[in-house]
Design a protein around this motif. Structure first.
Motif, PDB file in Angstrom:
ATOM      1  N   VAL A   1      38.358  42.472  39.829  1.00  0.00           N
ATOM      2  CA  VAL A   1      36.897  42.569  39.927  1.00  0.00           C
ATOM      3  C   VAL A   1      36.381  41.161  40.144  1.00  0.00           C
ATOM      4  CG1 VAL A   1      34.760  43.228  38.771  1.00  0.00           C
ATOM      5  CG2 VAL A   1      36.834  44.594  38.417  1.00  0.00           C
ATOM      6  N   GLN A   2      35.747  40.925  41.284  1.00  0.00           N
ATOM      7  CA  GLN A   2      35.253  39.592  41.604  1.00  0.00           C
ATOM      8  C   GLN A   2      33.759  39.658  41.911  1.00  0.00           C
ATOM      9  OE1 GLN A   2      37.593  38.514  45.048  1.00  0.00           O
ATOM     10  NE2 GLN A   2      35.838  38.873  46.405  1.00  0.00           N
ATOM     11  N   ASP A   3      33.094  38.537  41.668  1.00  0.00           N
ATOM     12  CA  ASP A   3      31.656  38.471  41.921  1.00  0.00           C
ATOM     13  C   ASP A   3      31.327  37.130  42.543  1.00  0.00           C
ATOM     14  OD1 ASP A   3      31.200  36.446  39.812  1.00  0.00           O
ATOM     15  OD2 ASP A   3      31.677  38.076  38.419  1.00  0.00           O
TER      16      ASP A   3
ATOM     17  N   ASP B   1      42.260  30.411  41.269  1.00  0.00           N
ATOM     18  CA  ASP B   1      42.164  29.972  42.670  1.00  0.00           C
ATOM     19  C   ASP B   1      40.891  30.460  43.351  1.00  0.00           C
ATOM     20  OD1 ASP B   1      44.621  28.744  42.464  1.00  0.00           O
ATOM     21  OD2 ASP B   1      45.718  30.543  43.064  1.00  0.00           O
ATOM     22  N   TYR B   2      40.207  31.409  42.751  1.00  0.00           N
ATOM     23  CA  TYR B   2      38.974  31.927  43.358  1.00  0.00           C
ATOM     24  C   TYR B   2      37.807  31.082  42.859  1.00  0.00           C
ATOM     25  CZ  TYR B   2      35.292  35.214  44.616  1.00  0.00           C
ATOM     26  OH  TYR B   2      34.162  35.795  45.146  1.00  0.00           O
ATOM     27  N   THR B   3      37.064  30.476  43.762  1.00  0.00           N
ATOM     28  CA  THR B   3      36.002  29.532  43.399  1.00  0.00           C
ATOM     29  C   THR B   3      34.615  29.992  43.816  1.00  0.00           C
ATOM     30  OG1 THR B   3      36.381  28.314  45.464  1.00  0.00           O
ATOM     31  CG2 THR B   3      37.591  27.569  43.509  1.00  0.00           C
ATOM     32  N   ALA B   4      34.503  31.143  44.478  1.00  0.00           N
ATOM     33  CA  ALA B   4      33.185  31.609  44.922  1.00  0.00           C
ATOM     34  C   ALA B   4      32.478  32.390  43.828  1.00  0.00           C
ATOM     35  CB  ALA B   4      33.332  32.476  46.174  1.00  0.00           C
TER      36      ALA B   4
ATOM     37  N   ARG C   1      36.801  35.928  39.323  1.00  0.00           N
ATOM     38  CA  ARG C   1      37.643  37.071  39.640  1.00  0.00           C
ATOM     39  C   ARG C   1      38.550  37.334  38.439  1.00  0.00           C
ATOM     40  NH1 ARG C   1      41.201  35.946  44.211  1.00  0.00           N
ATOM     41  NH2 ARG C   1      39.794  36.964  45.682  1.00  0.00           N
ATOM     42  N   ILE C   2      38.427  38.515  37.860  1.00  0.00           N
ATOM     43  CA  ILE C   2      39.262  38.942  36.745  1.00  0.00           C
ATOM     44  C   ILE C   2      40.298  39.916  37.303  1.00  0.00           C
ATOM     45  CG2 ILE C   2      39.326  40.057  34.491  1.00  0.00           C
ATOM     46  CD1 ILE C   2      37.849  37.416  34.495  1.00  0.00           C
ATOM     47  N   CYS C   3      41.569  39.609  37.088  1.00  0.00           N
ATOM     48  CA  CYS C   3      42.672  40.448  37.565  1.00  0.00           C
ATOM     49  C   CYS C   3      43.374  41.078  36.361  1.00  0.00           C
ATOM     50  CB  CYS C   3      43.674  39.626  38.371  1.00  0.00           C
ATOM     51  SG  CYS C   3      42.953  38.751  39.780  1.00  0.00           S
ATOM     52  N   PHE C   4      43.860  42.272  36.557  1.00  0.00           N
ATOM     53  CA  PHE C   4      44.605  42.934  35.497  1.00  0.00           C
ATOM     54  C   PHE C   4      45.528  43.977  36.122  1.00  0.00           C
ATOM     55  CE2 PHE C   4      40.669  45.230  36.078  1.00  0.00           C
ATOM     56  CZ  PHE C   4      41.030  46.573  36.046  1.00  0.00           C
ATOM     57  N   THR C   5      46.543  44.367  35.355  1.00  0.00           N
ATOM     58  CA  THR C   5      47.507  45.381  35.804  1.00  0.00           C
ATOM     59  C   THR C   5      47.476  46.565  34.853  1.00  0.00           C
ATOM     60  OG1 THR C   5      49.336  44.394  34.567  1.00  0.00           O
ATOM     61  CG2 THR C   5      49.015  43.647  36.835  1.00  0.00           C
ATOM     62  N   LEU C   6      47.743  47.742  35.416  1.00  0.00           N
ATOM     63  CA  LEU C   6      47.856  48.968  34.632  1.00  0.00           C
ATOM     64  C   LEU C   6      49.054  49.746  35.141  1.00  0.00           C
ATOM     65  CD1 LEU C   6      44.127  50.154  34.457  1.00  0.00           C
ATOM     66  CD2 LEU C   6      45.462  49.119  32.616  1.00  0.00           C
ATOM     67  N   PRO C   7      49.813  50.389  34.249  1.00  0.00           N
ATOM     68  CA  PRO C   7      50.975  51.158  34.719  1.00  0.00           C
ATOM     69  C   PRO C   7      50.537  52.360  35.540  1.00  0.00           C
ATOM     70  CG  PRO C   7      50.612  51.531  32.381  1.00  0.00           C
ATOM     71  CD  PRO C   7      49.655  50.449  32.790  1.00  0.00           C
TER      72      PRO C   7
ATOM     73  N   PRO D   1      23.712  39.898  42.913  1.00  0.00           N
ATOM     74  CA  PRO D   1      25.149  40.051  42.618  1.00  0.00           C
ATOM     75  C   PRO D   1      25.864  40.887  43.695  1.00  0.00           C
ATOM     76  CG  PRO D   1      23.808  40.555  40.688  1.00  0.00           C
ATOM     77  CD  PRO D   1      22.866  40.479  41.851  1.00  0.00           C
ATOM     78  N   ARG D   2      26.995  40.402  44.093  1.00  0.00           N
ATOM     79  CA  ARG D   2      27.891  41.153  44.976  1.00  0.00           C
ATOM     80  C   ARG D   2      29.230  41.285  44.259  1.00  0.00           C
ATOM     81  NH1 ARG D   2      28.440  38.820  50.780  1.00  0.00           N
ATOM     82  NH2 ARG D   2      29.444  40.858  51.027  1.00  0.00           N
ATOM     83  N   ILE D   3      29.562  42.505  43.913  1.00  0.00           N
ATOM     84  CA  ILE D   3      30.746  42.788  43.097  1.00  0.00           C
ATOM     85  C   ILE D   3      31.751  43.537  43.964  1.00  0.00           C
ATOM     86  CG2 ILE D   3      31.607  43.873  40.984  1.00  0.00           C
ATOM     87  CD1 ILE D   3      28.665  43.779  39.976  1.00  0.00           C
ATOM     88  N   ALA D   4      32.975  43.023  44.029  1.00  0.00           N
ATOM     89  CA  ALA D   4      34.035  43.650  44.818  1.00  0.00           C
ATOM     90  C   ALA D   4      35.165  44.059  43.881  1.00  0.00           C
ATOM     91  CB  ALA D   4      34.552  42.699  45.885  1.00  0.00           C
ATOM     92  N   ILE D   5      35.556  45.327  43.981  1.00  0.00           N
ATOM     93  CA  ILE D   5      36.655  45.867  43.181  1.00  0.00           C
ATOM     94  C   ILE D   5      37.805  46.177  44.129  1.00  0.00           C
ATOM     95  CG2 ILE D   5      37.394  47.769  41.688  1.00  0.00           C
ATOM     96  CD1 ILE D   5      34.477  48.022  40.802  1.00  0.00           C
ATOM     97  N   GLY D   6      39.018  45.808  43.748  1.00  0.00           N
ATOM     98  CA  GLY D   6      40.185  46.045  44.602  1.00  0.00           C
ATOM     99  C   GLY D   6      41.373  46.545  43.800  1.00  0.00           C
ATOM    100  N   ALA D   7      42.326  47.149  44.507  1.00  0.00           N
ATOM    101  CA  ALA D   7      43.544  47.668  43.873  1.00  0.00           C
ATOM    102  C   ALA D   7      44.677  47.598  44.867  1.00  0.00           C
ATOM    103  CB  ALA D   7      43.335  49.110  43.405  1.00  0.00           C
TER     104      ALA D   7
END
Length: 522
Positions: free
Chosen positions: A437-439, A491-494, A497-503, A388-394
């Motif tokens: 968070v994508q894997d 749109d992510y096919t590799a 990818r779960i996207c979410f927003t926080l205030p 597993p390769r997990i990438a977290i972004g903000a």
């Protein structure tokens, strides 16, 4: 104010008209008439001088001034008749001068020109007649000068009256404005201040204070509308309080249900599982394979029922048990989650990449549950032949920082984009943050985008991927409890990818923490 303006306009127009009349009389009639009378006297003198010169020299060229003077006399007389026709007494004096000049020419000048004789008996009476004519011209000139002096005085008086009237107009306007200001203060501003004070009292929480409907009609209607709005607010508040009481009772019932679910309901399940296992151990030699299978089914069902009850209990606690709001450093939260999942990540050979994360407002326990569920899912649903390769972004959630499929071809790309957006947003006012968070796992088909966030919804058999199907449902509830939204990036096919927003936290204090980043874990 309309009456003041109307009277002032009429008085100003009348004074201007009076001044204009006085000025026109002086400049267009009297002054030109005075000049014309002087020119008339000069023309008559030229005629008399020309006749005497002709008598002495008998030279015809001396008659040229006589003829010119006669022409000038006729022209000036015509002008004077037009200029002095409206002046009292002056037309009669002008007629006397004109008739006297005609008599002098007919009785003396013309006969002397016809028979030029210096010793003629007509010379002496002619001179006397001309002296009378000159006296008449002088009297006319004196009367015209007097009329010009009167005209100047009349013009000056008209100007003084004009100035006085305009001063009175200005004073009247000022008094009118003052009166209007006082009337506005008494009739409008005071009722408006009372309305404003009442509205502020209601806005400050005194919902029982009535809003007055006084003053002018429009203000009274406004006050009535505000009072009606206050009544609706009071009714809505009473209804809301009743709903809150019902909600409080419902929460109390839910607390009781949670207690029953965590203790009373699980106790029979534990007993069923324990006795089935004891039955299996004690009577295993007497049981055939089918009986063994039935016992295994019963134990598995009881165990899964316990897991479902525990997950349901955890789902119900979101926003109820854990509901504190404070500044949460997501870097520290993620480090704690990584520490809890360290054994699982190491066994799977997982690699986690993450930039610096911001500090936001929220509940630290719920946010830890959020990251734990997302990272656990990324590890659970991995491909059998790939670590597993997990990438977290903000990134700040704005059009410029939106995640584009073209810029997210892998975890490294997302890591770079997230860090850049984070660094660029330091010190700026950010309304909310977008996380992802994508894997590189098996992924989620787009048609199941809505289903994966529903409680107890599974896409795979339990013998392939264990679990109750509540992880993403808890994530959705946590994100929505914080005022954000969560979705699957189709749109992510590799992988997934779960996207979410926080205030974000309070305006002007956003930005990444001073933590130097999480780094990689293998």
């Amino acid at each position: 104010m309309t009456l003041v303006v109307a009277l002032g306009s009429w008085a100003g127009w009348a004074s201007l008209a009076d001044t204009t009349r006085a000025s026109d009389r002086l400049q267009q009639r009297i002054s030109p008439a005075a000049t014309a009378v002087v020119e008339l006297g000069a023309a008559l003198v030229d005629q008399e001088t020309s006749v005497r010169g002709y008598l002495l020299t008998r030279d015809a060229q001396f008659l040229a001034p006589y003829r010119d003077g006669l022409a000038t006399e006729r022209r000036v007389l015509a002008d004077l008749h037009g200029l002095l026709s409206a002046e009292p007494g002056l037309p009669a004096m002008l007629d006397r001068v004109e008739s006297g000049a005609a008599v002098w020419r007919a009785r003396y000048a013309e006969p002397l020109i016809a028979a030029p004789d210096p010793q003629s008996p007509l010379v002496v009476p002619g001179k006397a007649a001309f002296d009378v004519l000159r006296a008449d011209v002088a009297a006319l000139q004196q009367r015209v000068d007097a009329a010009r002096s009167d005209g100047r005085r009349a013009l000056e008086d008209a100007r003084q009256r004009r100035d006085t009237i305009f001063t009175a107009i200005v004073a009247g306007l000022l008094v009118g404005l003052l009166a209007i200001a006082l009337l506005l203060q008494w009739a409008v501003l005071r009722p408006l201040e009372r309305l404003q004070g009442a509205v502020r009292r209601v806005a400050d929480g005194d919902f029982d204070h009535r809003v007055p409907a006084a003053g002018p009609r429009d203000l009274a209607e406004l006050g009535a509308d505000v009072e009606a709005m206050r009544g609706r607010i009071v009714a809505a508040l009473a209804d809301s309080r009743a709903q809150q009481e019902l909600l409080r009772r419902s929460n109390s019932d839910l607390e009781q249900f949670a207690y029953v679910a965590s203790h009373d309901l699980q106790e029979p399940l534990r007993k069923i599982a324990s006795f089935c296992q004891m039955l299996q151990r004690r009577y295993s030699p007497q049981l055939d394979d089918r009986a063994q299978q039935y016992i295994a089914f019963a134990v598995d069902g009881a165990t899964r029922m316990q897991a479902l009850i525990n997950d349901l209990l955890a789902f119900s606690r979101v926003g109820r048990v854990y509901d504190s709001v404070a500044e949460v450093d997501l870097n520290a939260t993620l480090r704690r989650v990584r520490s809890d999942l360290a054994v699982r990540l190491e066994d799977a050979g997982a690699e986690v990449e993450c930039p610096r994360l911001p500090v936001i407002q929220g509940d630290s326990t719920l946010l830890a549950m959020l990251w734990q569920n997302l990272i656990s899912n990324a590890v659970k649903f991995r491909k059998p032949d790939a670590a597993p390769r997990i990438a977290i972004g903000a990134a700040p959630d704005s059009p410029a920082s939106a995640i584009s499929p073209a810029s997210a071809e892998g975890p490294g790309a997302d890591n770079q984009n997230g860090a850049t957006a984070q660094d660029g947003a330091d010190g700026q006012d950010v309304a909310e943050w977008r996380f992802w968070v994508q894997d590189n796992g098996i992924g989620i088909e787009p048609q199941f985008e809505d289903k994966v966030f529903v409680i107890f919804q599974r896409l795979h058999p339990r013998d392939v991927y264990p679990g109750t199907g509540i992880g993403l449902a808890i994530c959705k509830r946590i994100v929505e409890h914080h005022g954000g939204r969560i979705w699957l990036d189709a749109d992510y096919t590799a992988g997934a990818r779960i996207c979410f927003t926080l205030p974000a936290r309070q305006a002007g204090r956003q930005g990444a923490s001073s933590d130097s980043g999480i780094g990689h874990l293998r």
